[in-house]
Write an enzyme that holds these catalytic residues in place. Structure first.
Site, PDB file in Angstrom:
ATOM      1  N   CYS A   1       0.351  -7.619  11.657  1.00 43.70           N
ATOM      2  CA  CYS A   1       0.581  -7.758  13.098  1.00 43.70           C
ATOM      3  C   CYS A   1      -0.225  -8.899  13.707  1.00 43.70           C
ATOM      4  O   CYS A   1      -0.482  -8.904  14.918  1.00 43.70           O
ATOM      5  CB  CYS A   1       0.307  -6.447  13.813  1.00 43.70           C
ATOM      6  SG  CYS A   1       1.542  -5.188  13.425  1.00 43.70           S
TER       7      CYS A   1
ATOM      8  N   ARG B   1       0.832  -1.188   0.000  1.00 42.29           N
ATOM      9  CA  ARG B   1       0.000   0.000   0.000  1.00 42.29           C
ATOM     10  C   ARG B   1       0.874   1.249   0.000  1.00 42.29           C
ATOM     11  O   ARG B   1       2.007   1.233   0.460  1.00 42.29           O
ATOM     12  CB  ARG B   1      -0.917   0.020   1.232  1.00 42.29           C
ATOM     13  CG  ARG B   1      -2.118  -0.910   1.113  1.00 42.29           C
ATOM     14  CD  ARG B   1      -3.057  -0.791   2.295  1.00 42.29           C
ATOM     15  NE  ARG B   1      -2.424  -1.264   3.511  1.00 42.29           N
ATOM     16  CZ  ARG B   1      -1.861  -0.497   4.424  1.00 42.29           C
ATOM     17  NH1 ARG B   1      -1.856   0.831   4.288  1.00 42.29           N
ATOM     18  NH2 ARG B   1      -1.289  -1.016   5.485  1.00 42.29           N
TER      19      ARG B   1
ATOM     20  N   ARG C   1       1.935 -12.214  -0.674  1.00 42.29           N
ATOM     21  CA  ARG C   1       0.609 -12.542  -0.135  1.00 42.29           C
ATOM     22  C   ARG C   1      -0.032 -13.716  -0.867  1.00 42.29           C
ATOM     23  O   ARG C   1       0.357 -14.067  -1.968  1.00 42.29           O
ATOM     24  CB  ARG C   1      -0.308 -11.319  -0.257  1.00 42.29           C
ATOM     25  CG  ARG C   1       0.212 -10.125   0.547  1.00 42.29           C
ATOM     26  CD  ARG C   1      -0.854  -9.416   1.302  1.00 42.29           C
ATOM     27  NE  ARG C   1      -0.275  -8.492   2.284  1.00 42.29           N
ATOM     28  CZ  ARG C   1      -0.830  -8.227   3.455  1.00 42.29           C
ATOM     29  NH1 ARG C   1      -1.953  -8.805   3.807  1.00 42.29           N
ATOM     30  NH2 ARG C   1      -0.255  -7.386   4.293  1.00 42.29           N
TER      31      ARG C   1
ATOM     32  N   SER D   1      -1.611  -3.661  10.199  1.00 38.64           N
ATOM     33  CA  SER D   1      -1.238  -4.523   9.074  1.00 38.64           C
ATOM     34  C   SER D   1      -0.018  -5.373   9.415  1.00 38.64           C
ATOM     35  O   SER D   1       0.960  -4.863   9.975  1.00 38.64           O
ATOM     36  CB  SER D   1      -0.932  -3.662   7.858  1.00 38.64           C
ATOM     37  OG  SER D   1      -2.068  -2.890   7.540  1.00 38.64           O
TER      38      SER D   1
ATOM     39  N   LYS E   1      -9.799  -2.306   1.379  1.00 41.81           N
ATOM     40  CA  LYS E   1      -9.497  -1.178   2.256  1.00 41.81           C
ATOM     41  C   LYS E   1     -10.258   0.070   1.825  1.00 41.81           C
ATOM     42  O   LYS E   1     -10.698   0.862   2.657  1.00 41.81           O
ATOM     43  CB  LYS E   1      -7.988  -0.929   2.296  1.00 41.81           C
ATOM     44  CG  LYS E   1      -7.209  -2.113   2.878  1.00 41.81           C
ATOM     45  CD  LYS E   1      -7.530  -2.308   4.338  1.00 41.81           C
ATOM     46  CE  LYS E   1      -7.292  -3.698   4.860  1.00 41.81           C
ATOM     47  NZ  LYS E   1      -5.947  -4.088   5.207  1.00 41.81           N
TER      48      LYS E   1
ATOM     49  N   ASN F   1      -1.222 -18.036  21.979  1.00 41.44           N
ATOM     50  CA  ASN F   1      -2.053 -16.871  22.320  1.00 41.44           C
ATOM     51  C   ASN F   1      -3.412 -17.298  22.888  1.00 41.44           C
ATOM     52  O   ASN F   1      -4.123 -16.497  23.483  1.00 41.44           O
ATOM     53  CB  ASN F   1      -2.245 -15.973  21.091  1.00 41.44           C
ATOM     54  CG  ASN F   1      -0.937 -15.316  20.662  1.00 41.44           C
ATOM     55  OD1 ASN F   1      -0.038 -15.119  21.481  1.00 41.44           O
ATOM     56  ND2 ASN F   1      -0.818 -14.992  19.386  1.00 41.44           N
TER      57      ASN F   1
ATOM     58  N   TYR G   1      -1.455  -3.404  -6.844  1.00 41.04           N
ATOM     59  CA  TYR G   1      -1.313  -4.110  -5.569  1.00 41.04           C
ATOM     60  C   TYR G   1      -2.619  -4.132  -4.779  1.00 41.04           C
ATOM     61  O   TYR G   1      -3.341  -3.116  -4.705  1.00 41.04           O
ATOM     62  CB  TYR G   1      -0.195  -3.474  -4.716  1.00 41.04           C
ATOM     63  CG  TYR G   1      -0.223  -4.025  -3.313  1.00 41.04           C
ATOM     64  CD1 TYR G   1       0.252  -5.317  -3.063  1.00 41.04           C
ATOM     65  CD2 TYR G   1      -0.793  -3.321  -2.261  1.00 41.04           C
ATOM     66  CE1 TYR G   1       0.165  -5.863  -1.781  1.00 41.04           C
ATOM     67  CE2 TYR G   1      -0.875  -3.854  -0.991  1.00 41.04           C
ATOM     68  CZ  TYR G   1      -0.395  -5.130  -0.756  1.00 41.04           C
ATOM     69  OH  TYR G   1      -0.498  -5.670   0.495  1.00 41.04           O
TER      70      TYR G   1
ATOM     71  N   HIS H   1     -10.698  -2.391  11.219  1.00 37.52           N
ATOM     72  CA  HIS H   1      -9.616  -3.267  10.749  1.00 37.52           C
ATOM     73  C   HIS H   1      -9.452  -4.399  11.777  1.00 37.52           C
ATOM     74  O   HIS H   1      -8.472  -4.444  12.518  1.00 37.52           O
ATOM     75  CB  HIS H   1      -8.335  -2.436  10.635  1.00 37.52           C
ATOM     76  CG  HIS H   1      -7.234  -3.095   9.863  1.00 37.52           C
ATOM     77  ND1 HIS H   1      -5.912  -2.731  10.011  1.00 37.52           N
ATOM     78  CD2 HIS H   1      -7.233  -4.075   8.932  1.00 37.52           C
ATOM     79  CE1 HIS H   1      -5.155  -3.461   9.210  1.00 37.52           C
ATOM     80  NE2 HIS H   1      -5.924  -4.282   8.545  1.00 37.52           N
TER      81      HIS H   1
ATOM     82  N   ASP I   1      -9.657  -9.760   8.635  1.00 36.64           N
ATOM     83  CA  ASP I   1      -9.093  -8.432   8.352  1.00 36.64           C
ATOM     84  C   ASP I   1     -10.056  -7.275   8.617  1.00 36.64           C
ATOM     85  O   ASP I   1      -9.626  -6.223   9.041  1.00 36.64           O
ATOM     86  CB  ASP I   1      -8.609  -8.376   6.899  1.00 36.64           C
ATOM     87  CG  ASP I   1      -7.659  -7.222   6.628  1.00 36.64           C
ATOM     88  OD1 ASP I   1      -6.710  -7.029   7.405  1.00 36.64           O
ATOM     89  OD2 ASP I   1      -7.868  -6.496   5.631  1.00 36.64           O
TER      90      ASP I   1
HETATM   91  P1  GTP Z   1      -2.727  -7.810   7.249  1.00 34.89           P
HETATM   92  O1  GTP Z   1      -3.223  -8.816   6.290  1.00 34.89           O
HETATM   93  O2  GTP Z   1      -1.609  -6.988   6.687  1.00 34.89           O
HETATM   94  O3  GTP Z   1      -3.787  -6.929   7.813  1.00 34.89           O
HETATM   95  O4  GTP Z   1      -1.966  -8.606   8.437  1.00 34.89           O
HETATM   96  P2  GTP Z   1      -2.424  -9.511   9.675  1.00 34.89           P
HETATM   97  O5  GTP Z   1      -2.699  -8.638  10.846  1.00 34.89           O
HETATM   98  O6  GTP Z   1      -3.500 -10.457   9.272  1.00 34.89           O
HETATM   99  O7  GTP Z   1      -1.081 -10.285  10.032  1.00 34.89           O
HETATM  100  P3  GTP Z   1      -0.697 -11.833   9.900  1.00 34.89           P
HETATM  101  O8  GTP Z   1      -1.531 -12.720  10.784  1.00 34.89           O
HETATM  102  O9  GTP Z   1      -0.660 -12.176   8.466  1.00 34.89           O
HETATM  103  O10 GTP Z   1       0.779 -11.841  10.498  1.00 34.89           O
HETATM  104  C1  GTP Z   1       1.802 -11.016   9.994  1.00 34.89           C
HETATM  105  C2  GTP Z   1       3.150 -11.492  10.448  1.00 34.89           C
HETATM  106  O11 GTP Z   1       3.222 -11.550  11.873  1.00 34.89           O
HETATM  107  C3  GTP Z   1       3.469 -12.905   9.941  1.00 34.89           C
HETATM  108  O12 GTP Z   1       4.789 -12.934   9.472  1.00 34.89           O
HETATM  109  C4  GTP Z   1       3.290 -13.760  11.158  1.00 34.89           C
HETATM  110  O13 GTP Z   1       4.123 -14.885  11.127  1.00 34.89           O
HETATM  111  C5  GTP Z   1       3.626 -12.827  12.318  1.00 34.89           C
HETATM  112  N1  GTP Z   1       2.844 -13.186  13.544  1.00 34.89           N
HETATM  113  C6  GTP Z   1       1.520 -13.437  13.614  1.00 34.89           C
HETATM  114  N2  GTP Z   1       1.130 -13.756  14.873  1.00 34.89           N
HETATM  115  C7  GTP Z   1       2.248 -13.699  15.631  1.00 34.89           C
HETATM  116  C8  GTP Z   1       2.505 -13.926  17.032  1.00 34.89           C
HETATM  117  O14 GTP Z   1       1.630 -14.253  17.825  1.00 34.89           O
HETATM  118  N3  GTP Z   1       3.791 -13.751  17.448  1.00 34.89           N
HETATM  119  C9  GTP Z   1       4.798 -13.383  16.592  1.00 34.89           C
HETATM  120  N4  GTP Z   1       6.021 -13.231  17.096  1.00 34.89           N
HETATM  121  N5  GTP Z   1       4.589 -13.178  15.260  1.00 34.89           N
HETATM  122  C10 GTP Z   1       3.341 -13.330  14.792  1.00 34.89           C
HETATM  123  C1  SPV Z   2      -3.159  -4.569   5.110  1.00 34.44           C
HETATM  124  O1  SPV Z   2      -2.183  -3.957   4.645  1.00 34.44           O
HETATM  125  O2  SPV Z   2      -3.658  -4.282   6.228  1.00 34.44           O
HETATM  126  C2  SPV Z   2      -3.769  -5.677   4.347  1.00 34.44           C
HETATM  127  C3  SPV Z   2      -3.313  -5.906   2.988  1.00 34.44           C
HETATM  128  O3  SPV Z   2      -4.663  -6.335   4.846  1.00 34.44           O
HETATM  129  S1  SPV Z   2      -3.997  -4.757   1.876  1.00 34.44           S
HETATM  130  O4  SPV Z   2      -5.234  -5.343   1.332  1.00 34.44           O
HETATM  131  O5  SPV Z   2      -3.052  -4.555   0.819  1.00 34.44           O
HETATM  132  O6  SPV Z   2      -4.311  -3.541   2.551  1.00 34.44           O
HETATM  133 MN    MN Z   3      -5.237  -5.596   6.837  1.00 29.16          MN
END
Ligand code: GTP
Ligand code: SPV
Ligand code: MN
Length: 589
Positions: free
Chosen positions: A257, A76, A374, A255, A213, A501, A204, A233, A282
């Protein structure tokens, strides 16, 4: 001359607008997407012929493809994203703003003739369960076959959307053109008062899949304020206890996280009999039901998830979800037509083709997959998909969680004293930036409710809207703050995260049902000694102490940074939240 196919003749508001936009962009051809399996196959075959998609090994990844985007178009672009409200104050100090007429003029010049020699796909879609009064219809016009295919996975796309729209003119008008992908000619513009999105120069996800978004969060949050609901979000999950009682939780993390991971979590062995179900990973749309509870729907129909770090140990349900029917973007390719990314299980392959299509050797200093690579996969592939994902009224939320990526300061878990204090916790959320957006990663910034890049109006007004929601809630969800990302002095994560968790989630569920006591601190309630079940977990107890530690000196600095952040909102900043900050300051000193 433009050649059109399959235009429905019953939606004159829609066809007139499509004709106007086609006149502007001058595509060679217009294709109306119906969302059928036959169409998906036809577009996929065509995308393969065009080199937009690379077929993966069908034995290992049935019906799955790799897409490589332009190396300058992988995330983004918050600095090129604009809220074009009539008044600048309505966009607020945290959004980029352009006057609507200026933005239309600027972008019209870019769109003019921009689809010559190309096809314009008309993509009607629904965000939210079909025929729910809370769902919204959008139509995206795009010259990207990749976008059309992704929208087919991420939304309820095609005929069902046209049927739901009927002759109404109430639909989001999205115009997207890939352009030459030059970042100097890239703009993601939102016109909340016109329910319109114009996006130019990026292919993207978050910039180009306009339902996600752009509509479900930026336009959605604007509509939410007008109509009395919240677009957030947030992931949504259901957690079932061994007695069969399910509690629904919504959680906002910025994002990359941890939302997808948390929403698909598998409880550790110690929690035999506990089950987690995914409603969304999401985005959540939250409304107050007639019963005075907060109800959540997931407007999406698929997952656009972060690939790196996803593996059979961290997220087996995601691995199952992406086992077929999946589009991968900017991951690495193995010799046998499989995908690979950093953090994949097993040995690192000796040789790969990296995300840019270049040969890559084990030990290379460069990453094989882009850090923001992704997968796009249908929700129906998720083995723990909640049976309530298509319920028009959604699921009732008992707890809301805010969480950021913080190496220090913020403890593993805290509960707010009440709604206003919980909104304060959300409003003061901060997190280290990630690869999901262009810019430096790892910098702590304030990100209220994980919505900083996604709030379609003045964030001060948005925080007030959060406070106001309480008036309608007779049974408000309890509000919590978590941090999975606290680090030790060596820079290693203190808390193992992922499935573990569940231990924190169990405490949150117990607290939501007032089934367990808590320890009061000046910052909020924290678990009493022994109330986070650590049995069967391979971790030195000192590390948990460190992960849950609260350092008052660190917090004083935190409160100062909150003050600076709050001040920028001027008179739109809710006094209640500044009061919360001052109360905390006085409790601290
Ligand atoms: P968006 O799609 O961007 O909104 O992201 P999201 O919030 O869905 O994040 P996602 O679950 O895809 O995790 C993003 C990164 O954080 C990945 O590389 C995971 O491996 C890492 N991650 C997720 N949960 C944990 C956790 O509990 N601990 C740690 N250390 N890393 C984590
Ligand atoms: C984020 O960045 O929080 C995502 C991926 O979930 S995107 O759809 O590109 O915003
Ligand atoms: Mn997101």
């Amino acid at each position: 001359m433009t050649e059109a196919t399959q235009a429905p003749n019953t939606h004159s508001h829609l066809t007139n607008w499509v004709n106007d936009m086609a006149k502007l962009c001058a595509p060679d051809k217009i294709v109306w997407c119906d969302g059928s399996e036959e169409e998906k196959k036809r577009l996929t075959d065509q995308a393969v012929k065009m080199g937009v998609l690379i077929p993966l090994n069908p034995q290992k990844h049935p019906n799955s493809y790799l897409h490589r985007s332009s190396p300058t178009d992988v995330a983004r672009v918050e600095h090129l994203t604009f809220i074009c409200s009539r008044k600048k104050e309505d966009a607020g100090p945290t959004n980029n703003w352009m006057a609507p007429e200026d933005a239309y003029t600027k972008l019209r010049a870019l769109f003019e003739g921009s689809m010559k020699g190309r096809t314009m796909y008309v993509v009607p879609y629904v965000m939210g369960p079909l025929n729910s009064p809370h769902s919204k219809v959008g139509v995206e016009l795009t010259d990207s076959i990749y976008v059309a295919l992704n929208m087919g996975i991420m939304t309820r796309m095609g005929k069902p959307a046209l049927d739901m729209l009927g002759p109404s003119k109430d639909f989001n008008r999205g115009l997207h053109c890939t352009g030459d992908l030059n970042p100097d000619r890239r703009y993601i513009c939102h016109f909340p008062e016109d329910n319109t999105i114009w996006s130019f120069g990026s292919g993207y996800g978050g910039n180009a899949l306009l339902g996600k978004k752009c509509l479900a969060l930026r336009i959605g949050s604007y509509l939410g304020q007008k109509e009395g609901w919240l677009a957030e979000h947030m992931l949504i999950l259901g957690v079932e206890d061994p007695e069969g009682k399910t509690t629904y939780v919504a959680a906002a993390f910025p994002s990359a996280c941890g939302k997808t991971n948390f929403a698909m979590m598998i409880p550790p062995k110690r929690f035999a009999g506990w089950k987690v179900y995914t409603v969304g990973d999401d985005i959540a749309w939250l409304r107050v039901g007639e019963d005075g509870r907060l109800w959540a729907v997931n407007p999406e129909n698929g997952y656009f998830g972060v690939a790196p770090g996803t593996n059979w140990a961290s997220n087996p349900n995601a691995m199952k979800t992406i086992a077929k029917d999946t589009l991968f973007t900017n991951v690495a390719l193995t010799k046998d037509g499989s995908v690979w990314w950093e953090g994949m299980d097993g040995e690192v392959p000796d040789e790969l083709t990296d995300w840019q299509g270049r040969p890559w050797k084990k030990g290379s200093s460069e990453k094989a997959a882009h850090p923001n690579s992704r997968f796009t996969a249908p929700a129906s592939n998720n083995p723990i998909l909640s049976k309530h994902v298509n319920d028009p009224q959604g699921v009732p939320i008992s707890a809301i969680i805010f969480g950021g990526r913080r190496s220090n300061t913020v403890p593993l878990v805290m509960q707010s004293f009440n709604w206003a204090h919980g909104v304060f916790m959300g409003a003061t959320l901060a997190s280290e930036t990630t690869a999901a957006a262009v810019g430096q990663a790892g910098v702590v910034r304030r990100d209220p409710m994980a919505m900083l890049p996604f709030c379609g109006y003045n964030m001060g007004d948005y925080l007030q809207h959060w406070l106001d929601m309480q008036k309608k809630l007779t049974v408000p969800p309890k509000i919590f703050q978590v941090n999975w990302f606290r680090k030790d002095k060596e820079g290693k994560f203190l808390w193992p995260g992922y499935g573990e968790n569940m231990r924190v989630l169990k405490w949150i569920v117990d607290r939501a049902h007032v089934a367990v006591g808590a320890q009061e601190t000046v910052f909020g309630w924290v678990p009493k000694e022994g109330h986070i079940d650590l049995s069967g977990m391979d971790i030195a107890e000192g590390r948990v102490d460190e992960a849950t530690d609260i350092d008052e000196a660190e917090w004083k600095a935190e409160l100062q940074s909150q003050e600076t952040f709050f001040k920028q909102f001027g008179t739109t900043m809710p006094e209640t939240l500044e009061l919360q900050r001052q109360l905390l300051l006085s409790r601290l000193s």
